[in-house]
Design an enzyme around this catalytic site. Sequence first.
Site: not given
Length: 178
Positions: A12-16
């Site tokens: 999913g979102c790479f920030w997470c």
Amino acid sequence: MSESQILVLGGGCFWCTESVYKEVRGVTDVESGYSNGQAERPSYEDVCTGRTGCNEVVKIEYAPDVISTREILEIFFVIHDPTTLNRQGNDVGTQYRSGIYFTNDEQRETAQALLDELAHDKAFDRPVVTELVPLANYWPAEDYHQDFFERNPHQGYCMAVAAPKVAKFRKTFARLVK
């Protein structure tokens, strides 16, 4: 001391995903990026179109004498939903697919064994759709994506999505927290 290894994960979102792995003992570097699509050197805007085939990923460098490939992957399967095709929560598109992008045979074998176990044990209510393929066309994300959660802990998405994943990691894998 063994040589460090690189494993790339799309959850999913790479920030997470980045925010969790930065806290893992034995992980020496985490970089947000894009991989396994047709585009070379894509931008965030390119990837968001859904036409590049690229996935939002994190490149994890780790010391296998401190943390095993299996432990890296066990964390991965706790902090994201590997049963949703091309999505994580409200993030929808091929760039949010679940993927393990290996750089050596040991990683491939370890990942396949774990995927087989998860299927056999019916660990999830639905089948796991995580792709397992060699790393291809990796490109680092723009500077403003690097260390995003660390630099923006009070940003809305970080508070609503990334922070709970970090908390879940800390609780589930307390022995592996730096």
